[in-house]
Motif scaffolding. Sequence first.
Motif, short mmCIF file in Angstrom:
data_model
loop_
_atom_site.label_atom_id
_atom_site.label_comp_id
_atom_site.label_asym_id
_atom_site.label_seq_id
_atom_site.Cartn_x
_atom_site.Cartn_y
_atom_site.Cartn_z
N LEU A 176 0.82 -1.20 0.00
CA LEU A 176 0.00 0.00 0.00
C LEU A 176 0.86 1.26 0.00
CD1 LEU A 176 -2.76 -1.05 2.57
CD2 LEU A 176 -3.07 -0.67 0.12
N LEU A 177 1.94 1.23 0.81
CA LEU A 177 2.83 2.39 0.87
C LEU A 177 3.48 2.64 -0.48
CD1 LEU A 177 4.07 4.59 2.67
CD2 LEU A 177 5.92 2.99 3.20
N GLU A 178 3.87 1.58 -1.16
CA GLU A 178 4.48 1.73 -2.48
C GLU A 178 3.49 2.37 -3.46
OE1 GLU A 178 7.32 -0.83 -5.45
OE2 GLU A 178 5.97 -1.91 -4.11
N GLU A 179 2.23 1.95 -3.39
CA GLU A 179 1.20 2.53 -4.25
C GLU A 179 1.04 4.02 -3.98
OE1 GLU A 179 -3.67 2.26 -4.57
OE2 GLU A 179 -2.54 0.47 -3.97
N TYR A 180 0.96 4.39 -2.69
CA TYR A 180 0.74 5.79 -2.33
C TYR A 180 1.94 6.67 -2.69
CZ TYR A 180 -3.21 3.97 0.38
OH TYR A 180 -4.36 3.35 0.77
N ASN B 20 4.81 10.94 -8.57
CA ASN B 20 4.33 11.41 -9.87
C ASN B 20 3.77 12.82 -9.77
OD1 ASN B 20 5.00 8.99 -11.10
ND2 ASN B 20 2.97 8.09 -10.83
N GLN B 21 3.17 13.14 -8.63
CA GLN B 21 2.61 14.48 -8.43
C GLN B 21 3.69 15.51 -8.12
OE1 GLN B 21 -0.09 13.61 -5.24
NE2 GLN B 21 -1.70 12.83 -6.58
N LEU B 22 4.83 15.05 -7.60
CA LEU B 22 5.91 15.94 -7.19
C LEU B 22 7.21 15.51 -7.88
CD1 LEU B 22 5.08 15.94 -3.37
CD2 LEU B 22 4.80 17.90 -4.90
N PRO C 146 12.98 11.62 -6.61
CA PRO C 146 14.10 10.80 -6.13
C PRO C 146 14.13 10.67 -4.60
CG PRO C 146 14.83 12.37 -7.79
CD PRO C 146 13.43 12.77 -7.42
N VAL C 147 13.79 11.75 -3.90
CA VAL C 147 13.78 11.70 -2.43
C VAL C 147 12.67 10.78 -1.95
CG1 VAL C 147 13.51 13.06 -0.32
CG2 VAL C 147 14.71 14.03 -2.28
N ILE C 148 11.50 10.88 -2.55
CA ILE C 148 10.37 10.03 -2.15
C ILE C 148 10.67 8.57 -2.43
CG2 ILE C 148 7.95 9.48 -2.65
CD1 ILE C 148 7.53 12.50 -3.20
N GLN C 149 11.28 8.28 -3.57
CA GLN C 149 11.64 6.89 -3.88
C GLN C 149 12.68 6.36 -2.90
OE1 GLN C 149 10.17 4.86 -5.88
NE2 GLN C 149 8.82 6.35 -6.88
N SER D 214 3.71 5.16 8.75
CA SER D 214 2.54 6.04 8.76
C SER D 214 2.92 7.46 8.35
CB SER D 214 1.90 6.04 10.15
OG SER D 214 0.72 6.82 10.15
N TRP D 215 4.05 7.95 8.83
CA TRP D 215 4.53 9.28 8.44
C TRP D 215 4.78 9.33 6.92
CZ3 TRP D 215 4.72 14.13 9.77
CH2 TRP D 215 4.61 14.50 11.12
N ALA D 216 5.37 8.27 6.38
CA ALA D 216 5.65 8.24 4.94
C ALA D 216 4.35 8.28 4.15
CB ALA D 216 6.45 6.99 4.59
N ARG D 217 3.32 7.62 4.65
CA ARG D 217 2.02 7.66 3.98
C ARG D 217 1.45 9.08 3.97
NH1 ARG D 217 0.27 3.71 6.56
NH2 ARG D 217 -1.16 4.70 8.03
N HIS D 218 1.82 9.88 4.97
CA HIS D 218 1.34 11.26 5.02
C HIS D 218 1.94 12.13 3.91
CE1 HIS D 218 -0.50 10.57 9.01
NE2 HIS D 218 -1.23 11.59 8.66
N ILE D 219 3.00 11.69 3.29
CA ILE D 219 3.50 12.42 2.11
C ILE D 219 2.40 12.44 1.05
CG2 ILE D 219 5.19 12.46 0.24
CD1 ILE D 219 7.15 11.04 2.17
N TYR D 220 1.81 11.28 0.82
CA TYR D 220 0.71 11.17 -0.15
C TYR D 220 -0.53 11.91 0.34
CZ TYR D 220 -3.39 9.03 -2.31
OH TYR D 220 -4.61 8.82 -2.90
N ILE D 221 -0.89 11.71 1.62
CA ILE D 221 -2.10 12.34 2.17
C ILE D 221 -2.01 13.86 2.06
CG2 ILE D 221 -3.46 12.69 4.28
CD1 ILE D 221 -2.63 9.85 5.12
#
Length: 207
Positions: A44-48, A54-56, A61-64, A170-177
């Motif tokens: 799920l985290l990989e999907e988010y 893609n949006q940023l 590279p940092v997100i990956q 959970s914090w990493a998921r908040h990048i997407y949120i």
Amino acid sequence: SCFDLFCQQKSHSVSQRIAQALHKLHFNHIETDRHHSNQDEIRLLEEYLTLAANQLPTKAPVIQNILHNCKTLADELCTATQPTLIHRDFYHDQILVADSEVYLLDLDLLCYGSPALDVGNFVAHIEEQCLREFGQVNYAQQQTSKFVEHYLELSGLNLNRDIEIYTLLSWARHIYISQRIAQRNDWTEQIIELCEQRITRLRYRYL
């Protein structure tokens, strides 16, 4: 709702009551055929984070790199020999505190999994809202520490490392949120930086 009570009450009674409610849920004998593994969480985290990258594009590279490190740390998570009933979306908006009772909402994701997921998710969501409302991630650190401490006392489980890792996930998921919710866009860069800092600390301790 519990957020203001949790953050402002210095006696820690609210944090302890929430820990008690979560422990009661985890060791309830409700039956379900649903399971959520560490691999499911990373999928799920990989999907988010792929969507966020893609949006940023300038931050891609940092997100990956954050995703890569989250995967590596997730490999260090314990595999529970005895599955535990978990909420799987446990955070402060799912909790109502009355004079003598605590109510848990939205049990639609109820499944078997790691109890550290619920604990870490709760801590991360409190910290993230503290960042947005008070400008301080650690605004309620005493209360979150007491929440974790009391949960571990009640459960008798040794989950400190897993809780820290799930808090990072959970914090990493908040990048997407933070990108999905327009009102939170201004905090995306800070969230990315906080994820990088947490990864550095966790890698130093556990890898």
